[in-house]
Every structure is written in C-alpha cells, then in structure tokens.
Design a protein around this motif. Structure first.
Motif, PDB file in Angstrom:
ATOM      1  N   UNK A 168       0.813  -1.199   0.000  1.00 12.82           N
ATOM      2  CA  UNK A 168       0.000   0.000   0.000  1.00 12.82           C
ATOM      3  C   UNK A 168       0.858   1.266   0.000  1.00 12.82           C
ATOM      4  N   UNK A 169       1.961   1.246   0.744  1.00 12.66           N
ATOM      5  CA  UNK A 169       2.827   2.424   0.809  1.00 12.66           C
ATOM      6  C   UNK A 169       3.388   2.767  -0.571  1.00 12.66           C
ATOM      7  N   UNK A 170       3.777   1.743  -1.319  1.00 12.73           N
ATOM      8  CA  UNK A 170       4.317   1.973  -2.668  1.00 12.73           C
ATOM      9  C   UNK A 170       3.239   2.512  -3.592  1.00 12.73           C
ATOM     10  N   UNK A 171       2.027   1.958  -3.497  1.00 15.37           N
ATOM     11  CA  UNK A 171       0.927   2.426  -4.347  1.00 15.37           C
ATOM     12  C   UNK A 171       0.581   3.879  -4.029  1.00 15.37           C
ATOM     13  N   UNK A 172       0.576   4.232  -2.746  1.00 13.59           N
ATOM     14  CA  UNK A 172       0.278   5.609  -2.344  1.00 13.59           C
ATOM     15  C   UNK A 172       1.364   6.555  -2.849  1.00 13.59           C
ATOM     16  N   UNK A 173       2.606   6.171  -2.705  1.00 12.99           N
ATOM     17  CA  UNK A 173       3.708   7.003  -3.182  1.00 12.99           C
ATOM     18  C   UNK A 173       3.641   7.169  -4.694  1.00 12.99           C
ATOM     19  N   UNK A 174       3.308   6.101  -5.402  1.00 10.79           N
ATOM     20  CA  UNK A 174       3.136   6.187  -6.859  1.00 10.79           C
ATOM     21  C   UNK A 174       2.001   7.136  -7.207  1.00 10.79           C
ATOM     22  N   UNK A 175       0.876   7.027  -6.523  1.00  8.38           N
ATOM     23  CA  UNK A 175      -0.267   7.914  -6.774  1.00  8.38           C
ATOM     24  C   UNK A 175       0.109   9.371  -6.505  1.00  8.38           C
ATOM     25  N   UNK A 176       0.857   9.606  -5.452  1.00 12.60           N
ATOM     26  CA  UNK A 176       1.300  10.964  -5.132  1.00 12.60           C
ATOM     27  C   UNK A 176       2.237  11.511  -6.211  1.00 12.60           C
ATOM     28  N   UNK A 177       3.126  10.658  -6.687  1.00  9.19           N
ATOM     29  CA  UNK A 177       4.055  11.079  -7.749  1.00  9.19           C
ATOM     30  C   UNK A 177       3.298  11.393  -9.034  1.00  9.19           C
ATOM     31  N   UNK A 178       2.347  10.547  -9.385  1.00  8.56           N
ATOM     32  CA  UNK A 178       1.571  10.772 -10.609  1.00  8.56           C
ATOM     33  C   UNK A 178       0.737  12.050 -10.480  1.00  8.56           C
ATOM     34  N   UNK A 179       0.040  12.207  -9.363  1.00 11.71           N
ATOM     35  CA  UNK A 179      -0.799  13.389  -9.173  1.00 11.71           C
ATOM     36  C   UNK A 179       0.035  14.671  -9.217  1.00 11.71           C
ATOM     37  N   UNK A 180       1.172  14.642  -8.555  1.00 11.90           N
ATOM     38  CA  UNK A 180       2.054  15.816  -8.569  1.00 11.90           C
ATOM     39  C   UNK A 180       2.620  16.038  -9.968  1.00 11.90           C
ATOM     40  N   UNK A 181       3.005  14.957 -10.627  1.00 12.43           N
ATOM     41  CA  UNK A 181       3.531  15.072 -11.986  1.00 12.43           C
ATOM     42  C   UNK A 181       2.514  15.654 -12.962  1.00 12.43           C
ATOM     43  N   UNK A 182       1.252  15.322 -12.779  1.00 11.76           N
ATOM     44  CA  UNK A 182       0.221  15.841 -13.686  1.00 11.76           C
ATOM     45  C   UNK A 182       0.029  17.346 -13.538  1.00 11.76           C
ATOM     46  N   UNK A 183      -0.037  17.844 -12.296  1.00 13.51           N
ATOM     47  CA  UNK A 183      -0.179  19.301 -12.165  1.00 13.51           C
ATOM     48  C   UNK A 183       1.112  20.009 -12.568  1.00 13.51           C
ATOM     49  N   UNK A 184       2.234  19.320 -12.379  1.00 13.31           N
ATOM     50  CA  UNK A 184       3.514  19.869 -12.837  1.00 13.31           C
ATOM     51  C   UNK A 184       3.503  20.036 -14.348  1.00 13.31           C
ATOM     52  N   UNK A 185       3.067  19.009 -15.060  1.00 12.91           N
ATOM     53  CA  UNK A 185       3.010  19.077 -16.526  1.00 12.91           C
ATOM     54  C   UNK A 185       2.065  20.168 -16.984  1.00 12.91           C
ATOM     55  N   UNK A 186       0.898  20.258 -16.340  1.00  7.40           N
ATOM     56  CA  UNK A 186      -0.100  21.261 -16.740  1.00  7.40           C
ATOM     57  C   UNK A 186       0.457  22.672 -16.569  1.00  7.40           C
ATOM     58  N   UNK A 187       1.029  22.945 -15.397  1.00  3.47           N
ATOM     59  CA  UNK A 187       1.535  24.295 -15.139  1.00  3.47           C
ATOM     60  C   UNK A 187       2.770  24.593 -15.981  1.00  3.47           C
ATOM     61  N   UNK A 188       3.600  23.589 -16.233  1.00  2.43           N
ATOM     62  CA  UNK A 188       4.780  23.798 -17.073  1.00  2.43           C
ATOM     63  C   UNK A 188       4.367  24.239 -18.478  1.00  2.43           C
ATOM     64  N   UNK A 189       3.324  23.614 -19.019  1.00  2.00           N
ATOM     65  CA  UNK A 189       2.842  24.021 -20.346  1.00  2.00           C
ATOM     66  C   UNK A 189       2.285  25.437 -20.320  1.00  2.00           C
ATOM     67  N   UNK A 190       1.558  25.774 -19.267  1.00  2.00           N
ATOM     68  CA  UNK A 190       1.036  27.135 -19.147  1.00  2.00           C
ATOM     69  C   UNK A 190       2.149  28.158 -19.023  1.00  2.00           C
ATOM     70  N   UNK A 191       3.157  27.839 -18.226  1.00  2.00           N
ATOM     71  CA  UNK A 191       4.304  28.749 -18.080  1.00  2.00           C
ATOM     72  C   UNK A 191       5.029  28.889 -19.404  1.00  2.00           C
ATOM     73  N   UNK A 192       5.223  27.765 -20.093  1.00  2.00           N
ATOM     74  CA  UNK A 192       5.875  27.810 -21.413  1.00  2.00           C
ATOM     75  C   UNK A 192       5.145  28.777 -22.344  1.00  2.00           C
ATOM     76  N   UNK A 193       3.820  28.655 -22.403  1.00  2.00           N
ATOM     77  CA  UNK A 193       3.058  29.526 -23.294  1.00  2.00           C
ATOM     78  C   UNK A 193       3.114  30.979 -22.853  1.00  2.00           C
TER      79      UNK A 193
END
Length: 162
Positions: free
Chosen positions: A1-26
């Motif tokens: 469970x700890x690994x799955x939670x850490x993976x979910x946290x990484x994915x969720x953080x990575x998704x908002x990171x990608x979204x904001x990075x594209x907005x900043x780029x533009x």
C-alpha cells in the motif's frame, strides 16, 4: 500500500507539474495571448462595455495603466515559475522515494510545497478576479481557476496521506 500511495502521489504531482509547465511555457513564448486577457480583467474593459451601469459603481477599481498591467502579468509568470520549480522538485523527489534513492518524506514535503504554490496561483486569480468583477465577462477563466484550485487542493490532500 505504501508503494501504491507514493506512486499515486508522484503521478498526481507530476500531472499538475506538466499542466503548469505548459502554461508557463506559453506565457513565456506567447505572452500576448494571456497578457491581453489579464489586461482586460484589470481594466474591467468587458464589464465597462457590456454592463455600464454596474461598472459605474466599481469603476474606481479598474487598472488601465499599461505598465502596471504588464508588471502584474510578469508577477504571475514569476509565481508560476516558482510553483513549477517546487513541483518539479517534488515530482522528482517522489520518484526518487519510489526507487529508494531518497526519503519519501522529502519528496512529499517538496510536492506539498509545490502543490500549495500551484493552488495559491489559482486561488489568487479567483481572489484578484473577484476584486475586478471578472465573473461578469470572464466566466470561462473563472471556471478554469476554480477547477485548478480544486485540482491543487485534491493533490495537497493526497500528498498529506503519506
């Protein structure tokens, strides 16, 4: 469970990171796209045209000085850049925690700071937009800002589950 939670946290953080990075780029490569609408909100131009009676009671709030409008947009870019840096550090830290090369708590701390900065950017738009009555003529932007604020809050809550 700890690994799955850490993976979910990484994915969720990575998704908002990608979204904001594209907005900043533009905003860096094509500033005229968003800067124009930022100036419209600050000057309350659409409200002045479409709702002149309502505008008359809040017209003193309008900022029509172009250098001030441009400065405001540059401050937005600075806030987005700071959030992006924290988000990238958090995403990388969470991924390093997943593979055992860093403590997961370090990644979570950085990710939480980044998600907080992300949420602050969008909540700031809601607050400042409210001052300039942007719900009159910029409903699409207001809706996006609400959605991003909620996305950031959801990510913060997920990160705090560790």
């Amino acid at each position: 469970m700890d690994t799955a939670l850490l993976l979910a946290q990484a994915v969720a953080t990575g998704l908002i990171t990608a979204w904001l990075t594209l907005g900043l780029r533009d905003n860096l490569l094509h500033p005229q796209v968003n800067e124009t609408y930022t100036a419209e909100v600050l000057s309350m131009a659409r409200m002045r045209n479409d709702y002149p009676d309502e505008f008359a009671s809040v017209a003193h709030r309008a900022i029509t000085n172009r250098p001030t409008q441009k400065l405001a947009f540059r401050l937005v870019i600075l806030a987005e850049a700071a959030a992006c840096i924290l988000l990238w550090l958090g995403t990388i830290g969470l991924l390093m925690g997943l593979v055992g090369t860093a403590l997961p708590e370090t990644g979570r701390m950085l990710a939480l700071l980044g998600a907080t900065a992300f949420t602050t950017v969008w909540a700031g738009f809601l607050i400042i937009g409210n001052h300039f009555c942007y719900w009159f003529c910029h409903e699409g932007a207001q809706n996006t800002h609400y959605q991003m604020t909620l996305w950031g809050l959801a990510t913060m809550i997920l990160i705090c589950q560790g």
